[in-house]
Design a protein around this motif. Structure first.
Motif, PDB file in Angstrom:
ATOM      1  N   PRO A  82       0.642  -1.172  -0.067  1.00 47.12           N
ATOM      2  CA  PRO A  82      -0.080  -0.089  -0.073  1.00 47.12           C
ATOM      3  C   PRO A  82       0.842   1.400   0.149  1.00 47.12           C
ATOM      4  O   PRO A  82       0.457   2.140  -0.802  1.00 47.12           O
ATOM      5  CB  PRO A  82      -0.928  -0.182   1.269  1.00 47.12           C
ATOM      6  CG  PRO A  82      -1.106  -1.652   1.617  1.00 47.12           C
ATOM      7  CD  PRO A  82       0.287  -2.191   0.901  1.00 47.12           C
ATOM      8  N   TRP A  83       2.131   1.210   0.798  1.00 45.79           N
ATOM      9  CA  TRP A  83       2.763   2.349   0.959  1.00 45.79           C
ATOM     10  C   TRP A  83       3.346   2.877  -0.724  1.00 45.79           C
ATOM     11  O   TRP A  83       3.311   4.229  -0.634  1.00 45.79           O
ATOM     12  CB  TRP A  83       3.789   2.134   1.956  1.00 45.79           C
ATOM     13  CG  TRP A  83       4.573   3.450   1.869  1.00 45.79           C
ATOM     14  CD1 TRP A  83       4.609   4.674   2.585  1.00 45.79           C
ATOM     15  CD2 TRP A  83       5.975   3.704   1.127  1.00 45.79           C
ATOM     16  NE1 TRP A  83       5.541   5.781   2.336  1.00 45.79           N
ATOM     17  CE2 TRP A  83       6.469   5.007   1.442  1.00 45.79           C
ATOM     18  CE3 TRP A  83       6.551   2.908   0.292  1.00 45.79           C
ATOM     19  CZ2 TRP A  83       7.710   5.572   1.083  1.00 45.79           C
ATOM     20  CZ3 TRP A  83       8.000   3.495  -0.075  1.00 45.79           C
ATOM     21  CH2 TRP A  83       8.347   4.694   0.129  1.00 45.79           C
ATOM     22  N   THR A  84       3.622   1.929  -1.484  1.00 49.68           N
ATOM     23  CA  THR A  84       4.186   2.163  -2.589  1.00 49.68           C
ATOM     24  C   THR A  84       3.217   2.868  -3.613  1.00 49.68           C
ATOM     25  O   THR A  84       3.743   3.204  -4.762  1.00 49.68           O
ATOM     26  CB  THR A  84       4.769   0.835  -3.316  1.00 49.68           C
ATOM     27  OG1 THR A  84       3.756   0.193  -3.568  1.00 49.68           O
ATOM     28  CG2 THR A  84       5.924   0.398  -2.426  1.00 49.68           C
ATOM     29  N   VAL A  85       1.769   2.828  -3.362  1.00 49.12           N
ATOM     30  CA  VAL A  85       0.961   3.350  -4.136  1.00 49.12           C
ATOM     31  C   VAL A  85       0.058   4.390  -3.813  1.00 49.12           C
ATOM     32  O   VAL A  85      -1.007   4.781  -4.163  1.00 49.12           O
ATOM     33  CB  VAL A  85       0.103   2.008  -4.991  1.00 49.12           C
ATOM     34  CG1 VAL A  85       0.903   1.176  -5.591  1.00 49.12           C
ATOM     35  CG2 VAL A  85      -0.687   1.566  -3.978  1.00 49.12           C
ATOM     36  N   THR A  86       0.500   4.896  -2.468  1.00 51.40           N
ATOM     37  CA  THR A  86      -0.437   5.784  -1.793  1.00 51.40           C
ATOM     38  C   THR A  86       0.562   7.160  -1.571  1.00 51.40           C
ATOM     39  O   THR A  86       1.648   6.995  -0.911  1.00 51.40           O
ATOM     40  CB  THR A  86      -0.529   5.348  -0.285  1.00 51.40           C
ATOM     41  OG1 THR A  86      -1.511   4.038  -0.679  1.00 51.40           O
ATOM     42  CG2 THR A  86      -1.618   6.303   0.302  1.00 51.40           C
ATOM     43  N   PRO A  87      -0.182   8.158  -1.683  1.00 54.95           N
ATOM     44  CA  PRO A  87      -1.402   8.527  -2.484  1.00 54.95           C
ATOM     45  C   PRO A  87      -1.614   7.947  -4.083  1.00 54.95           C
ATOM     46  O   PRO A  87      -2.713   7.856  -4.671  1.00 54.95           O
ATOM     47  CB  PRO A  87      -1.750  10.098  -2.443  1.00 54.95           C
ATOM     48  CG  PRO A  87      -0.443  10.504  -2.283  1.00 54.95           C
ATOM     49  CD  PRO A  87       0.554   9.609  -1.656  1.00 54.95           C
ATOM     50  N   GLU A  88      -0.419   8.126  -4.702  1.00 58.28           N
ATOM     51  CA  GLU A  88      -0.189   7.692  -6.061  1.00 58.28           C
ATOM     52  C   GLU A  88       0.870   6.736  -6.084  1.00 58.28           C
ATOM     53  O   GLU A  88       1.778   6.546  -5.431  1.00 58.28           O
ATOM     54  CB  GLU A  88       0.068   8.686  -6.726  1.00 58.28           C
ATOM     55  CG  GLU A  88      -0.918   9.941  -6.954  1.00 58.28           C
ATOM     56  CD  GLU A  88      -1.538   9.501  -8.338  1.00 58.28           C
ATOM     57  OE1 GLU A  88      -2.931   9.747  -7.994  1.00 58.28           O
ATOM     58  OE2 GLU A  88      -1.329   8.954  -9.384  1.00 58.28           O
ATOM     59  N   LYS A 132      -2.821  -2.135   8.223  1.00 64.68           N
ATOM     60  CA  LYS A 132      -2.224  -0.800   8.666  1.00 64.68           C
ATOM     61  C   LYS A 132      -1.601  -0.656   9.737  1.00 64.68           C
ATOM     62  O   LYS A 132      -1.048   0.265  10.233  1.00 64.68           O
ATOM     63  CB  LYS A 132      -3.508   0.060   8.207  1.00 64.68           C
ATOM     64  CG  LYS A 132      -3.239   0.771   6.705  1.00 64.68           C
ATOM     65  CD  LYS A 132      -4.219   1.848   6.726  1.00 64.68           C
ATOM     66  CE  LYS A 132      -5.671   1.467   6.879  1.00 64.68           C
ATOM     67  NZ  LYS A 132      -6.541   2.373   6.204  1.00 64.68           N
ATOM     68  N   SER A 133      -2.179  -1.681  10.648  1.00 64.49           N
ATOM     69  CA  SER A 133      -1.997  -1.244  12.371  1.00 64.49           C
ATOM     70  C   SER A 133      -1.085  -2.416  12.615  1.00 64.49           C
ATOM     71  O   SER A 133      -0.464  -2.097  13.937  1.00 64.49           O
ATOM     72  CB  SER A 133      -3.293  -1.595  13.048  1.00 64.49           C
ATOM     73  OG  SER A 133      -3.779  -2.888  12.960  1.00 64.49           O
ATOM     74  N   ARG A 134      -0.334  -3.155  12.127  1.00 61.89           N
ATOM     75  CA  ARG A 134       0.721  -3.872  12.588  1.00 61.89           C
ATOM     76  C   ARG A 134       2.021  -3.010  12.012  1.00 61.89           C
ATOM     77  O   ARG A 134       2.302  -3.091  11.022  1.00 61.89           O
ATOM     78  CB  ARG A 134       0.781  -5.362  11.667  1.00 61.89           C
ATOM     79  CG  ARG A 134       1.762  -6.209  12.630  1.00 61.89           C
ATOM     80  CD  ARG A 134       2.426  -7.249  11.481  1.00 61.89           C
ATOM     81  NE  ARG A 134       3.343  -6.798  10.509  1.00 61.89           N
ATOM     82  CZ  ARG A 134       3.956  -7.542   9.740  1.00 61.89           C
ATOM     83  NH1 ARG A 134       3.248  -8.580   9.141  1.00 61.89           N
ATOM     84  NH2 ARG A 134       4.458  -6.835   8.584  1.00 61.89           N
ATOM     85  N   ARG A 135       2.787  -2.830  13.120  1.00 58.99           N
ATOM     86  CA  ARG A 135       3.947  -1.985  12.899  1.00 58.99           C
ATOM     87  C   ARG A 135       4.989  -2.366  14.055  1.00 58.99           C
ATOM     88  O   ARG A 135       4.848  -2.691  15.161  1.00 58.99           O
ATOM     89  CB  ARG A 135       3.604  -0.528  13.324  1.00 58.99           C
ATOM     90  CG  ARG A 135       2.650   0.461  12.259  1.00 58.99           C
ATOM     91  CD  ARG A 135       3.879   0.572  11.050  1.00 58.99           C
ATOM     92  NE  ARG A 135       2.976   1.502  10.147  1.00 58.99           N
ATOM     93  CZ  ARG A 135       2.227   0.984   9.467  1.00 58.99           C
ATOM     94  NH1 ARG A 135       1.778  -0.224   9.079  1.00 58.99           N
ATOM     95  NH2 ARG A 135       1.236   1.781   8.484  1.00 58.99           N
ATOM     96  N   GLU A 136       5.939  -2.762  13.465  1.00 56.30           N
ATOM     97  CA  GLU A 136       7.336  -3.017  14.328  1.00 56.30           C
ATOM     98  C   GLU A 136       7.004  -4.023  15.456  1.00 56.30           C
ATOM     99  O   GLU A 136       7.562  -3.947  16.329  1.00 56.30           O
ATOM    100  CB  GLU A 136       7.665  -1.924  14.926  1.00 56.30           C
ATOM    101  CG  GLU A 136       8.430  -0.631  13.968  1.00 56.30           C
ATOM    102  CD  GLU A 136       8.668   0.511  14.449  1.00 56.30           C
ATOM    103  OE1 GLU A 136       8.019   1.228  15.271  1.00 56.30           O
ATOM    104  OE2 GLU A 136      10.101   0.640  14.393  1.00 56.30           O
ATOM    105  N   CYS A 137       6.465  -5.191  15.002  1.00 54.12           N
ATOM    106  CA  CYS A 137       6.526  -6.319  15.730  1.00 54.12           C
ATOM    107  C   CYS A 137       7.751  -6.956  16.064  1.00 54.12           C
ATOM    108  O   CYS A 137       8.456  -6.920  15.043  1.00 54.12           O
ATOM    109  CB  CYS A 137       5.285  -7.361  15.079  1.00 54.12           C
ATOM    110  SG  CYS A 137       5.991  -8.970  14.835  1.00 54.12           S
TER     111      CYS A 137
END
Lengths: 253, 253, 253, 253
Positions: free
Chosen positions: C16-22, C116-121
Motif C-alpha cells: 500500500p505505501w508504494t501506491v499511496t497516494p499515487e 495498516k495497524s501492524r507496525r514493528e512487531c
C-alpha cells in the motif's frame, strides 16, 4: 569522575587523493565524505558512541563501549567499500582534550596525514567493559533559544548561519580553554560538547560568556552515562525541560 | 557580470520531527542528515551545481543549470525515500547574498520552518538555458597554506580544527559584508565561496584581512563559468598553481 | 549439530505505501529498497551475521550472534531514517527451513504484511552467547565454474543471466526439498546456502542434480562456525581451493 | 515502433577484486553492490530511465533519454566514490534483446570482464533527443495476483520466495524466447519487462503460459512512452486498474 574514550579518525593520504591524477568533481567529494561519515556514525552509534564530522578528513569520536577489535572491524569495512582507508588513534582520560591529544599523537607518530605509505594505522587502548562506570561520559547539548522564531523565519539563510557560527566559534573556544571540553556543531542550532566533570555553574558561565561576547542566547541540557549515547540521550531530555520550562541550564542528576 | 542562481533547501518541520514522539538517537539523525545532503549533492552536482551542507536542516545551493522542473523532481525523489520533505526557494541575481535573501523570503512567506502544514513549497524562477552565459558564476576556492605541515601533523586534532574554524569564521564574515559573497567550509582546510565580479585585489585584501585578524594564512584559486561546476573546477586548477608556484592568488582569466 | 538462528525481516504495509497516494517512481523504490538492504547488511554483518535481499520487502537473515536487543535497535534505527518500518521474527533450529517457518509464523500471527495497524512487531528468541558453539552454522558457497569464460565474455548479458537463474532456481528447490536448506543468489555467479549438517556426498549430489537438470556446472566450498560470517568466510576459502585445484567440492573440516 | 536504448553496466575486474589480497567480508560486498546499484538507479532514474540490478556485477538499463555524455559522467562519478570502476556499452533497436546483445558485444570487444587492463570502456550510440518518439519504449509491469493473501501471510517466507522465483524464471524465459523481451524481478511480487511492440493477446498468452507451467497467477499493466519512466508509470497505473477491476491484462492505449 569522567573517563572519556576518544578516537581520532583520519583518512589516509586524502589531500593527494583528491587531486590525483586530476582534481575530482567537488560534488562527488562532498558525497563521498558525507556518506563515509554517515557510515561511521551508524557503526559507532550502534555501539553507544558518537562521532562528529569535524573536518571530514579528520573526525572525532567519543567511543566508550567500543573495543580495539571494533575499531579494526570499522577499518576493514571501510577498506572493502570506499576508495580511501582510515587510520585510527584511541586514547582515554579524565580530560577529553587530553584524550584527543593523546589519540592524535598516536596517529602522528605512525606518519603524516599525507604520507603515501601510512595506511590503516590502529593504535591505542580502549576501556575494558569491566571498568566502565556510569560517570565515564558527560555530554552537554546546547541549542540557540528560539532559533526558528529569532533567526530562521526572520533573516536570510546565510545571516542566520553566520549567527549560529558565531555562537559555535565562541562556545568552542571557551569550552576548550576553560574546561578541556570538545564542542561540535551537529546541525540546525545544536552544539554537542563532551566534557569532564563540570558543574551547573560552569554551564551558566559558558552561556553568559557566549551571550556577552557575540549576543547569541544558548540553553543547555546535560547528562552523564557509561557511554556517549546514554549521556547524550539524558542531555536531550534535559534540554526538553529547558524548552518547556524556559530555564537556561538543566542537568540530569 | 555574474548572475548567480541560488536555492535555499529547507527540511519541513524538522525540529519537531526530531523529538516526536520522543527525542531520536543522535547518531541516526547525523546519518540521515548526512545522507540526505549527499543525495542532494549528487542530484545538484550531476547537473553542474554545488550544494553546501550549511546547517543540514537548511542547505544552500548554487543551481545555475537546474530548472524548476529539476527542483520539483528533487522534492519528489526525497519524498519517496526519506521520512522528511523539502521546501525550496529559487532566486537569481548579481549579488549571491541578495539572491539567497530573495530565495529565503520565498520560503518564509510560504510558512514557518516549524509550521506543521507547510510542506514541499516550491517557489521562484530559474535562469532559462538560452540566457546562461560563461560569466554567470564566480567561484573562489580557498585553502590554508600547508595545513598538513603546520597543523594536522603538529597540533592535536581539535586545536587544528579550532584554527581552521577561526579562518573560516573570519573569511565568512568579511566576504559577506565587504563582497556580498557566500562562503562555505567543505572539509579539510577548504572553503568555497560564491562571489559576484570581484578582482584579484579583492581576493588579496580578503587574504590579508584573515591573516591580520586570526593569523591563518590562506591562498585562493578563482574561476568563472556558466555554472558552479565549471567555475569551481577552474578554481581548483588555479589553486593547484598556487600550490605549485607558491603564489597567494590565482585567477583563471 | 547446527543451530541456525534465522530472522525474517518484513517491511510493514509496504505494498500500500508504494501506491499511496499515487504510485511512486520505480527508480526511487529501487533506490530505497537497496539502501535499506545495504544498511541491514552492515548492521547484521558487523555482528557476524548474513542478510539476504530475497524479495526486498521480505528479507531473510542468519543472525547467530545477534540478541533480541540488537534486533530492537535495528528497528529503532530504521524508524529514525526511513519512511517505512520493519517487523522482525526470530527463531532457531537444527533445520534452517524450520527456523524460518517459525520466524515467519511469529510475524504472521502479529498481523498481515498489509495490515495498516501492524507496525514493528518484534517476536522470538535469540541464542544466548553462552550456548553458542562452533558448529551452529554451516554455510555453503557455490559458484558457476568459469562463468566469465563460459558465459560473461561469450553470451549477451541477458542470456548469461538466464543461465545463472536456471542454476539458482534448480539448486534452490533441491536444497530446500532434499536438505531443509535456504539458498540465496548474492550477485555475479554466486549462491550462498545455509544448511543443517550435510556431508560432502550431499554436496556432490546437489552439484550433479543441477548439472543433469539444467546443464549448469557448479563448484562449492563449505564452512562451519559459530556464526554466518565465520562459517561463510571458511566457505569462501574452501571455494578458492576448488578454483585453484579444479575440485568440485571442498569442505573446511 | 519501439526503439529501446539499452545499456550494459559491467563492473571492471570485479571477481578478482573481491578476493584480492584475500576474500572480502560478504556483508561488505553486499552493501557495496547494493549501494552502487542504488546510485545508478538515482542517476538513470532521474533522467527518465530504469536500471535493473540483474547480477549486480552486470546490470541492465533502459536508457532512452540519456546521452553518451551522461554515461561518461556516471562513470566519472562512480570512479570518484567507489573502489571499483564501470564499463558501459550502449545500443538501440526495435528488439530489446538485440539491443542488449549489441551493447554486450561492445563491452566484450573491449576486453574480458576479468581483464586487469580493461577499465571504463565507453562505447556505443545514444538516440538523439530530436529522434525520440512516444512509442520508443514499451514496459509491462507484472505482479502475482493477491500475493499477500495467497503466499506472504500463509507460507513460510522461503516457500513464498520459491513460488515467486518460479513465476519469474518461467516468464523470463518465455518473454525472451517468444518476444525478444527482457524481464527483471524488482522486489515483492513484481516483474518489469521491456518489450518490443506486443499486443494484448501476447500478454494474455504469457500469463496463461506461466499459469500452466508453474501454477502462478499473474496480472499485467502495459504502457508506452518516450522513455522507461513514462512507459513504466503508465504501466503502473494500468496495473492498478487490474487490481481494482479484477482484470488480467490492461494496456494504456
Amino acid at each position: 569522575m569522567t573517563n572519556t574514550q576518544v578516537t581520532l579518525v583520519q583518512i589516509d593520504n586524502y589531500g593527494p587523493w583528491t587531486v590525483t591524477p586530476e582534481p575530482r568533481r567537488e560534488a562527488d567529494l562532498q558525497t563521498m565524505q558525507s556518506r563515509l561519515y554517515a557510515d561511521i556514525s551508524q557503526f559507532v552509534g550502534n555501539r553507544g558512541g558518537y562521532v562528529f564530522f569535524s573536518r571530514f578528513d579528520n573526525m572525532i569520536a567519543v567511543t566508550n563501549g567500543l573495543s580495539m577489535a571494533d575499531h579494526e572491524l570499522l577499518q576493514e569495512s571501510v577498506n572493502n567499500r570506499y576508495p580511501v582507508t582510515l587510520s585510527l588513534g584511541v586514547a582515554t582520560g579524565t580530560s577529553p582534550v587530553q584524550a584527543l591529544a593523546d589519540a592524535t599523537t598516536l596517529v602522528q607518530e605512525a606518519g603524516s596525514a599525507q604520507d603515501k605509505s601510512r595506511r590503516e594505522c590502529l593504535k591505542g587502548r580502549a576501556i575494558e567493559t569491566a571498568h566502565q562506570t556510569a560517570d565515564d561520559v558527560q555530554i552537554a547539548h546546547f541549542d540557540v533559544i528560539n532559533a526558528t522564531g529569532n533567526y530562521t523565519d526572520e533573516l536570510n539563510a546565510f545571516d542566520t548561519f553566520i549567527e549560529i557560527e558565531q555562537g559555535y566559534a565562541e562556545l568552542m573556544r571557551h569550552m576548550r580553554t576553560a574546561h578541556e571540553s570538545l564542542s561540535f556543531f551537529v546541525g540546525g542550532d545544536n552544539i554537542i560538547v563532551t566534557c569532564p566533570d563540570l558543574t551547573e555553574g560552569d554551564y551558566e558561565d559558558a552561556i553568559h560568556h557566549v551571550e556577552d561576547a557575540v549576543d547569541v542566547e544558548l540553553q543547555v541540557g546535560v547528562g552523564r552515562g557509561e557511554n556517549a549515547h546514554d549521556a547524550g540521550f539524558a542531555a536531550k531530555h534535559a534540554l526538553e525541560i529547558c524548552r518547556a520550562d524556559g530555564t537556561r541550564v538543566e542537568v540530569d542528576w
